[in-house]
Motif scaffolding. Structure first.
Motif, short mmCIF file in Angstrom:
data_model
loop_
_atom_site.label_atom_id
_atom_site.label_comp_id
_atom_site.label_asym_id
_atom_site.label_seq_id
_atom_site.Cartn_x
_atom_site.Cartn_y
_atom_site.Cartn_z
N VAL A 1 -2.71 -5.23 -6.65
CA VAL A 1 -2.95 -3.88 -6.14
C VAL A 1 -1.82 -2.95 -6.55
CG1 VAL A 1 -4.30 -4.72 -4.18
CG2 VAL A 1 -1.84 -4.33 -3.92
N CYS B 1 -0.71 3.32 -4.15
CA CYS B 1 -1.82 3.62 -3.24
C CYS B 1 -2.55 2.39 -2.74
CB CYS B 1 -2.80 4.57 -3.91
SG CYS B 1 -3.74 3.81 -5.26
N GLU B 2 -2.15 1.19 -3.19
CA GLU B 2 -2.71 -0.09 -2.77
C GLU B 2 -4.17 -0.28 -3.18
OE1 GLU B 2 -1.97 -0.74 1.38
OE2 GLU B 2 0.19 -0.84 1.11
N SER B 3 -4.63 0.48 -4.17
CA SER B 3 -5.96 0.24 -4.75
C SER B 3 -5.86 -0.89 -5.76
CB SER B 3 -6.47 1.51 -5.43
OG SER B 3 -6.62 2.55 -4.49
N CYS C 1 -3.84 2.04 -12.48
CA CYS C 1 -4.57 2.24 -11.23
C CYS C 1 -5.57 3.36 -11.44
CB CYS C 1 -3.61 2.59 -10.09
SG CYS C 1 -4.47 2.98 -8.54
N SER D 1 -7.30 4.81 -9.27
CA SER D 1 -7.38 5.71 -8.11
C SER D 1 -6.32 6.80 -8.14
CB SER D 1 -7.25 4.90 -6.82
OG SER D 1 -8.32 4.00 -6.68
N CYS D 2 -5.05 6.42 -8.43
CA CYS D 2 -3.97 7.42 -8.35
C CYS D 2 -3.34 7.75 -9.70
CB CYS D 2 -2.89 6.96 -7.38
SG CYS D 2 -1.91 5.56 -7.97
#
Length: 476
Positions: free
Chosen positions: A217, A221-223, A240, A242-243
């Motif tokens: 992850v 952002c822990e995605s 990542c 997501s971010c």
């Protein structure tokens, strides 16, 4: 300039030198730790003071896997360039071991002697080592799960490192493996000058994150992370979605990596640092395996930061001899033995990946100990991909050895290896006692791989040293 004599330092270094010499003369070991421990009582700042006497400063190498090999490679490059190096070559990498090595190799008083230090540091000891040595260069190789009962989870080590890395300023260069998302995050928080390295353009990559990997992850952002290329465990070209966090641009990159079985590897390294002369280095490395491509790249990156040219780097890698137990080759009673330290899931998986390129038709010895230096908890065996050994093309016997050999035998059975091909006669016995049994299980003239945890490796090498087959590990 005349240096003022420091009575405490003189007493500590003299004591350490005498203890080292005495221990070796009496045949009681290499004197790689106790002399530094005793000297530390006489002068708790001995290492700090000795490090400051080095005109070119120190380089500290740390990581879960590969630090002994990488630091030896770097020391070899510096020596090939004519530099006089002090180095804890034996692999004794706590403060006491580093102190003993420095005391042994540096003069008691005055200038002269080594000009630069190469320090291999234990993961837990790294903050203390950095504060003492005040290094010019810090090399971070990787972070993998290892000895959970000693180090804790990977996040524990990352947090342990974070504070001291934040204390570094721009006078220190942090050479970091950007293929490791955890190390990239730590480097982004550091005040040091950061130089990144990693792999590119690999034709053969992993299809998915292995079961034992620890960086699934995003640290922002822990995605879940996405890998455009996955090279080894969780090392690769990551991002990542997501971010937007992603692997940093690489200052030094290795491409066109060609693995030549157990014979070695070749690769092209490009140094693309801004305001530095661009350079491409075609390197031949006298060690096999993709993990040694990472080690060689890390050592090359540090050497370039220190101003070394292509010639000494290439010469050191082409002539490099394996450190004890790091794919070290030994001939004994007509058998060619290859000793491979395998101490955690990632290290084990990469050794298996390397040796199973060709079919295993002779015995494979796997020795598991659970002494303090190995880690008492051997549940990590279930994170090793032993299933690869169950492929029909591997027809040799599997020798389960070491103090926890019976646990290993059970694990091999659950990996799909028929019970009649698992030889557990050496299980539960120290390796020194089982050496001849292991050799007898191997046809004369054949080669045998031995995958060993740390104390199993020391036991086996001591048995070989007692027979005059190898040098003591501290003498290599």
């Amino acid at each position: 300039m005349t240096r003022t004599i420091d009575p405490r330092l003189l007493a500590a270094t003299t004591t350490s030198k005498l203890l080292t010499a005495g221990i070796r003369r009496l045949g009681r070991g290499g004197g790689t730790a106790l002399p530094g421990l005793v000297a530390g009582y006489l002068d708790p700042r001995m290492l700090d003071k000795l490090a400051r006497r080095l005109p070119a400063g120190t380089v500290v190498v740390a990581g879960t896997n590969g630090k002994t090999t990488t630091s030896r490679m770097l020391a070899g490059m510096l020596e090939a360039a004519g530099r006089h190096v002090v180095h804890n070559r034996s692999g004794s990498n706590l403060v006491r071991g580093i102190s003993a090595a420095f005391a042994e190799q540096m003069p008691l008083v005055g200038d002269g002697g080594p000009e630069i230090g190469v320090i291999e540091s234990d993961e837990n000891a790294l903050p203390d080592v950095l504060r003492r040595a005040q290094p010019r260069v810090v090399v971070l190789l990787n972070l993998f799960r290892d000895q959970l009962d000693r180090y804790g989870e990977l996040e524990t080590i990352a947090n342990h490192w974070r504070g001291v890395l934040r204390e570094l300023d721009s006078t220190t260069t942090l050479v970091v493996n950007a293929d490791d998302p955890n190390l990239a995050a730590l480097a982004a928080e550091s005040g040091a000058t950061v130089v990144t390295f990693g792999l590119t353009g690999m034709a053969s990559t992993l299809a998915a994150l292995p079961h034992a990997s620890d960086a699934a992850v995003c640290r922002v952002c822990e995605s879940p992370l996405v890998y455009d290329a996955l090279f080894l465990s969780h090392l690769g070209d990551w991002r990542c979605p997501s971010c937007g966090n992603r692997r940093p641009e690489l200052d030094l990159s290795a491409s066109d990596i060609r693995l030549d079985g157990m014979r070695g590897l070749a690769m092209m390294v490009r140094d693309a640092r801004p305001r530095q002369p661009s350079a491409e280095l075609r390197l031949d490395v006298a060690l096999p395996g993709l993990y040694n491509a990472y080690n060689a790249l890390a050592a090359t990156a540090a050497a370039r930061v220190l101003g070394l040219g292509v010639e000494p780097i290439g010469r050191a890698l082409a002539g490099f001899e394996a450190a004890f137990g790091r794919l070290e080759r030994v001939e004994y009673r007509g058998r060619q033995m290859t000793l491979a330290l395998s101490k955690n899931p990632t290290g084990f998986n990469e050794v298996l990946r390397t040796i199973t390129v060709e079919s295993l038709t002779t015995p494979l010895v796997i020795a598991i100990n659970d002494l303090a230096a190995d880690g008492r908890d051997v549940s990590w065996l279930w994170d090793v991909d032993f299933e690869v050994l169950a492929e029909p093309r591997h027809t040799g016997t599997f020798v389960a050895a070491g103090l926890r050999g019976h646990d290993l035998a059970v694990r091999l059975k659950y990996a799909g290896i028929p019970a009649e091909r698992i030889d557990a006669r050496a299980a539960g016995r120290p390796l020194g006692e089982a050496l001849d049994l292991i050799v007898d299980a191997t046809p004369e003239g054949a080669s045998v791989f031995l995958l060993l945890t740390y104390t199993a490796l020391l036991q086996l090498r001591q048995a070989l040293a007692d027979r005059g087959i190898v040098e003591e590990f501290w003498a290599q």
